[in-house]
Design a protein around this motif. Structure first.
Motif, PDB file in Angstrom:
ATOM      1  N   ALA A 217     -11.498  28.847  24.278  1.00 25.92           N
ATOM      2  CA  ALA A 217     -12.365  29.111  23.037  1.00 25.92           C
ATOM      3  C   ALA A 217     -11.711  29.724  21.991  1.00 25.92           C
ATOM      4  CB  ALA A 217     -13.494  30.032  23.477  1.00 25.92           C
ATOM      5  N   ILE A 218     -10.760  30.441  22.344  1.00 26.81           N
ATOM      6  CA  ILE A 218      -9.744  30.976  21.197  1.00 26.81           C
ATOM      7  C   ILE A 218      -8.948  29.920  20.700  1.00 26.81           C
ATOM      8  CG2 ILE A 218      -7.715  32.495  20.991  1.00 26.81           C
ATOM      9  CD1 ILE A 218     -10.073  34.366  21.310  1.00 26.81           C
ATOM     10  N   ARG A 219      -8.478  29.184  21.363  1.00 30.48           N
ATOM     11  CA  ARG A 219      -7.618  27.826  20.730  1.00 30.48           C
ATOM     12  C   ARG A 219      -8.485  26.927  19.887  1.00 30.48           C
ATOM     13  NH1 ARG A 219      -5.862  27.357  25.953  1.00 30.48           N
ATOM     14  NH2 ARG A 219      -6.932  25.305  26.284  1.00 30.48           N
TER      15      ARG A 219
ATOM     16  N   MET B 157     -11.225  28.084  18.209  1.00 30.79           N
ATOM     17  CA  MET B 157     -11.665  28.864  17.162  1.00 30.79           C
ATOM     18  C   MET B 157     -10.574  28.898  15.946  1.00 30.79           C
ATOM     19  SD  MET B 157     -13.926  32.186  18.539  1.00 30.79           S
ATOM     20  CE  MET B 157     -13.175  32.344  20.071  1.00 30.79           C
ATOM     21  N   GLU B 158      -9.315  28.766  16.771  1.00 35.79           N
ATOM     22  CA  GLU B 158      -8.110  28.941  15.722  1.00 35.79           C
ATOM     23  C   GLU B 158      -7.833  27.420  15.258  1.00 35.79           C
ATOM     24  OE1 GLU B 158      -3.666  30.602  15.927  1.00 35.79           O
ATOM     25  OE2 GLU B 158      -4.237  29.755  17.586  1.00 35.79           O
ATOM     26  N   ARG B 159      -7.826  26.436  15.867  1.00 34.29           N
ATOM     27  CA  ARG B 159      -7.639  25.000  15.501  1.00 34.29           C
ATOM     28  C   ARG B 159      -8.642  24.309  14.807  1.00 34.29           C
ATOM     29  NH1 ARG B 159      -4.337  20.590  18.986  1.00 34.29           N
ATOM     30  NH2 ARG B 159      -4.968  18.913  17.441  1.00 34.29           N
ATOM     31  N   ASN B 160      -9.757  24.430  15.511  1.00 33.77           N
ATOM     32  CA  ASN B 160     -11.093  23.610  14.836  1.00 33.77           C
ATOM     33  C   ASN B 160     -11.707  24.461  13.896  1.00 33.77           C
ATOM     34  OD1 ASN B 160     -10.283  21.980  16.989  1.00 33.77           O
ATOM     35  ND2 ASN B 160     -12.160  22.211  18.243  1.00 33.77           N
ATOM     36  N   MET B 161     -11.880  25.836  13.776  1.00 31.27           N
ATOM     37  CA  MET B 161     -12.518  26.433  12.874  1.00 31.27           C
ATOM     38  C   MET B 161     -11.517  27.282  11.794  1.00 31.27           C
ATOM     39  SD  MET B 161     -15.195  27.621  15.602  1.00 31.27           S
ATOM     40  CE  MET B 161     -15.400  26.866  17.033  1.00 31.27           C
ATOM     41  N   GLY B 162     -10.449  27.023  12.121  1.00 29.75           N
ATOM     42  CA  GLY B 162      -9.666  27.936  11.108  1.00 29.75           C
ATOM     43  C   GLY B 162      -9.517  29.336  11.165  1.00 29.75           C
ATOM     44  N   ALA B 163     -10.073  29.900  12.246  1.00 29.90           N
ATOM     45  CA  ALA B 163     -10.222  31.406  12.651  1.00 29.90           C
ATOM     46  C   ALA B 163      -8.737  31.780  12.741  1.00 29.90           C
ATOM     47  CB  ALA B 163     -11.075  31.679  13.694  1.00 29.90           C
ATOM     48  N   GLU B 164      -8.622  33.137  12.130  1.00 31.33           N
ATOM     49  CA  GLU B 164      -7.398  33.691  12.333  1.00 31.33           C
ATOM     50  C   GLU B 164      -7.562  34.423  13.429  1.00 31.33           C
ATOM     51  OE1 GLU B 164      -4.876  37.262   9.852  1.00 31.33           O
ATOM     52  OE2 GLU B 164      -6.827  36.942   9.082  1.00 31.33           O
ATOM     53  N   ILE B 165      -6.543  34.140  14.224  1.00 31.25           N
ATOM     54  CA  ILE B 165      -6.458  34.848  15.488  1.00 31.25           C
ATOM     55  C   ILE B 165      -5.432  36.124  15.750  1.00 31.25           C
ATOM     56  CG2 ILE B 165      -6.426  34.847  18.081  1.00 31.25           C
ATOM     57  CD1 ILE B 165      -8.571  33.234  16.825  1.00 31.25           C
TER      58      ILE B 165
END
Length: 179
Positions: free
Chosen positions: A158-160, A162-170
């Motif tokens: 899920a973290i991956r 959010m970062e890859r598909n949604m551009g979330a800053e992790i």
């Protein structure tokens, strides 16, 4: 300059549900980070919004949800992160903090374009909320040490996502959070 809000997802919880045995150890681990994030947001006058499940209690309001959580067997996981008088509270019934809640309107009224999501469950409510924030053109930050999981492998995926598909800053929590 970002107009940010910290959103605390489902941390007001009585932990009397089927996955609680798997969830509680992760909550214990992230609780100090969530507590520090809340303190940091409050000290910087950043809105702290609790988006919390109503657990099927359709006549409840946020005060009753808090009372039930404090009466549960894991009150020590709730007490450190209780809302204060300045906190805002949105009751949700499904996984996403946006689904059929007034959160989008509230964020627009606060002129928020950046949300920092913390709480539980990484591979469920946090993931779906991040996706819904992304499709609403909000910038999303996920402090990975401030989100609790039931299944670590799914949380990592899920973290991956959010970062890859949604551009979330992790980031790590809370040291790297910039509101």
């Amino acid at each position: 300059m970002r107009n940010s809000a910290l959103i605390v997802i489902d941390m007001i919880n009585s932990y009397d549900h089927p996955d609680a045995d798997l969830l509680v150890p992760a909550v214990r681990t992230v609780l100090p980070h969530v507590t520090r994030l809340i303190a940091q947001a409050r000290s910087e006058d950043v809105p702290v919004i609790y988006a919390n499940d109503n657990f099927g209690e359709w006549r409840s309001h946020h005060g009753e949800i808090i009372e039930k959580a404090l009466a549960g067997g894991e009150a020590e996981l709730v007490e450190p992160i209780l809302p204060d008088d300045a906190s805002l509270f949105v009751i949700k019934a499904r996984h996403s903090i946006f689904y059929e809640t007034p959160l989008s309107y509230l964020l627009s009224q606060l002129d928020v374009d950046h949300v920092v999501l913390c709480g539980q469950v990484t591979e469920q409510c946090v993931l779906y909320s991040a996706l819904d924030a992304h499709i609403r053109h909000l910038r999303v930050t996920i402090p990975k040490d401030a989100v609790a999981h039931i299944h670590s492998d799914l949380a990592d995926a899920a973290i991956r996502m959010m970062e890859r598909n949604m551009g979330a800053e992790i980031i790590s929590a809370p040291d790297e959070v910039t509101f």
